[in-house]
Design an enzyme around this catalytic site. Sequence first.
Site, PDB file in Angstrom:
ATOM      1  N   ALA A  92       7.795   8.132  -5.961  1.00 46.59           N
ATOM      2  CA  ALA A  92       7.236   7.718  -6.804  1.00 46.59           C
ATOM      3  C   ALA A  92       8.244   8.320  -8.045  1.00 46.59           C
ATOM      4  O   ALA A  92       9.021   9.215  -8.076  1.00 46.59           O
ATOM      5  CB  ALA A  92       5.793   8.217  -7.091  1.00 46.59           C
TER       6      ALA A  92
ATOM      7  N   GLU B 228       5.609   6.384   2.331  1.00 44.33           N
ATOM      8  CA  GLU B 228       4.265   5.866   2.366  1.00 44.33           C
ATOM      9  C   GLU B 228       4.178   4.510   2.508  1.00 44.33           C
ATOM     10  O   GLU B 228       3.658   3.647   3.048  1.00 44.33           O
ATOM     11  CB  GLU B 228       3.505   6.483   0.970  1.00 44.33           C
ATOM     12  CG  GLU B 228       3.160   7.645   1.151  1.00 44.33           C
ATOM     13  CD  GLU B 228       2.340   8.337   0.019  1.00 44.33           C
ATOM     14  OE1 GLU B 228       3.157   8.223  -1.096  1.00 44.33           O
ATOM     15  OE2 GLU B 228       1.297   9.030   0.078  1.00 44.33           O
TER      16      GLU B 228
ATOM     17  N   GLY C 138       6.366   8.593  -1.922  1.00 41.43           N
ATOM     18  CA  GLY C 138       6.074   7.021  -1.869  1.00 41.43           C
ATOM     19  C   GLY C 138       6.998   6.361  -1.042  1.00 41.43           C
ATOM     20  O   GLY C 138       6.286   5.234  -0.521  1.00 41.43           O
TER      21      GLY C 138
ATOM     22  N   GLU D 247       6.180  16.004  -1.249  1.00 41.62           N
ATOM     23  CA  GLU D 247       5.136  16.272  -2.591  1.00 41.62           C
ATOM     24  C   GLU D 247       4.827  17.809  -2.916  1.00 41.62           C
ATOM     25  O   GLU D 247       4.926  18.041  -3.910  1.00 41.62           O
ATOM     26  CB  GLU D 247       4.143  15.528  -2.545  1.00 41.62           C
ATOM     27  CG  GLU D 247       4.139  13.847  -2.846  1.00 41.62           C
ATOM     28  CD  GLU D 247       4.659  13.133  -1.468  1.00 41.62           C
ATOM     29  OE1 GLU D 247       5.209  13.641  -0.719  1.00 41.62           O
ATOM     30  OE2 GLU D 247       4.780  12.016  -1.515  1.00 41.62           O
TER      31      GLU D 247
END
Length: 661
Positions: free
Chosen positions: A74, A116, A113, A136
């Site tokens: 992210a 993901e 992300g 994270e």
Amino acid sequence: MHNTDAQTILAFSPTVRGARSNGILLVTIDNPPVNALSADVRAGLMAALGHAAADEAIAGLVVTGAGKTFVGGADIREFGKPPVEPNLPAVIAALESASKPVIAAINGAALGGGLEVALACHARIAAKSASLGLPEVTLGLVPGAGGTQRLPRLIGALPALDMIAGGKPVDAATALRTGLVDAIADGQLLETAISHALELSGKPLRRTGLLKVAVPDPAAFEVAAKKIRDRARGRLAPVEATRLVQLAATVDLETGLAEERATFLRLRDSDQSAALRHAFFAERGAGKVTHLKDVDPRPLSVIGIAGTGLMGCGIAVATLSAGYRVVALDQTPEAAAKGGERIAGLIRQSVASGRLSDAAASEQLSRLNVTADISDLAAADMVIEAVFDDFDVKVALFRSLDAVVRPDAILVTNTSYLDPDAIAAQTVRPERVVGLHFFSPAHVMRLIEVVRCARTDDDVLSTALAFARKLKKIPVVCGVCEGFVGNRIFSAYRSEAERLLEEGALPQDIDRAMEAYGFPMGLFAVYDMAGLEIAWARRKRQAAARDPAAPYFEIPDRLCEAGRFGAKSGRGWYVYEDGKRRVDPQVDAMIDAYRVEKGFVPRAIGDDEIMERLLASMAREGEALLAQGIADSPDDIDVVMIHGYGFPAHHGGPMFAARRG
Ligand code: COA
């Protein structure tokens, strides 16, 4: 390469483009520097999925990243700003439910992300150099777009727990072994991924979210979970990550995702995550000096290291592993040979722990030359001294080097406490002298204080910084003062700890408060581990020069006089039995007697007061270093304390903590 259809480049957004290859839509995320999933990447991915769904001629999609990263995660810089649609969970849901196959072609790091996104694809093909992880927790977060729910479904709860709560990425080979990727492409990543998409076209797709979690042995899971909780030391994220992975095995996907998202949002707004994000950017900002932006570092290939003690050998190992040739000098052939063995021993430790292959170790050692003949340093582009921290010893060495090395060779001092300007002034060319203050063990610790001496040339400083980065270290530039940044702050809070002892706290109280705050070890336990005798010898050498009127804390001397030299001698601030540290009533009595003798009336001091005072002393000294121009920024100070002194990153560093209040 497969037949390429009419090469129209489709711009799905400013950072996501598409091109057709053999009926497959190749979607490339191009958002330098790390292809972070910022708003227009998310919008671009949605647009690409829409485009593929609407066009019958497209049989499937391949998603990849431009450059050397797949997707770095992210966009951390977006956190704290108003959310922009589509959010990542929505993009990921759309990827997973796409009716046409979507293949992730993982060309480099797929982190956070990024992983993901890959997990939501229907298959994953990795380049050999790929790394995959959910880091994270290192930012005080848990994955927020399905990572904690999909990873256990794909690779099982225990391996997933390891990756999510540990935060460490795995390489492509490990990912293949655990089932995280379906194949490793041998050079032809996109071609392999495109063929795979064509193969899957029209077949039932494996959707990660619909898989069952391999139910772990509950006892084994609990053992792993307990280990994580025990090591969290106040950090929330690893504990939450553990809970979410456990949840994945017991609830349906939708419920798990909702709980994960709620946890992610809560942690994103937490002080811990703000502190860890600060630490992340401070680390990356360290060593960036505006006025050196256009000053090219000099090329280096041969590095001389004078002194093959613990420090010199650690520096040699770090330098060899960065690819340089090393000439390591000691005073006698015997000492040099011993140094060579010590260096080889450290490298062998890396082989034993699986971090280095035999072949790589031999290659590194083939670049090492140990010698007792200083004229062998004539070939060096830079010489780092790591000899005894004594002014006369260092000056004598630098004078000898002046006569041997090329006029343009750089001379580096690794002094901790001496004045590098005074050392430089004794050399023929002070402008080529710079300080590199490594932390011990130098092949492990990532921090280096790069000491800018009064006369250091800009290109010498720039070269020292580039060298430190090549060693994969974190360089922090600082000016000259006794102790530079780290040891000055360390001295300040050590003095404060001594005041606290005088006023009524005991060593174990201070250590307990520090460990509860998140330090891996308290101050006195660290002293014992390092050994008390070296500092004692230094104090004795300096005794004659000490101002007799200045306050002087005598307990460390008294401990040494009583033969208590720390853990190695079985006794120090604590007593050690069977490797276990215990409080020693004799030390308490010694401190009691000292207080009586000096007229201190002890009072009870709580853990909060202890920590507040230690933190305040660090921040005060930090402000002084900034005012004196020794440190360039509060962020640099935080980086030094986190990476050199065990300051818990989840509090951001002493300057961040003080400024946040
Ligand atoms: N969001 C925003 N910026 C990011 C970023 C992210 N997720 N990851 C890296 N950056 C920025 C860095 O701040 C740096 O910026 P700068 O050049 O202005 O200093 C730049 O990208 C390059 O990063 P750097 O770490 O120096 O590059 P690298 O090639 O050594 O490593 C990564 C690349 C992706 C491996 C590394 O940056 C990384 O680990 N990023 C964080 C991954 C992460 O935690 N993702 C989860 C987010 S929730």
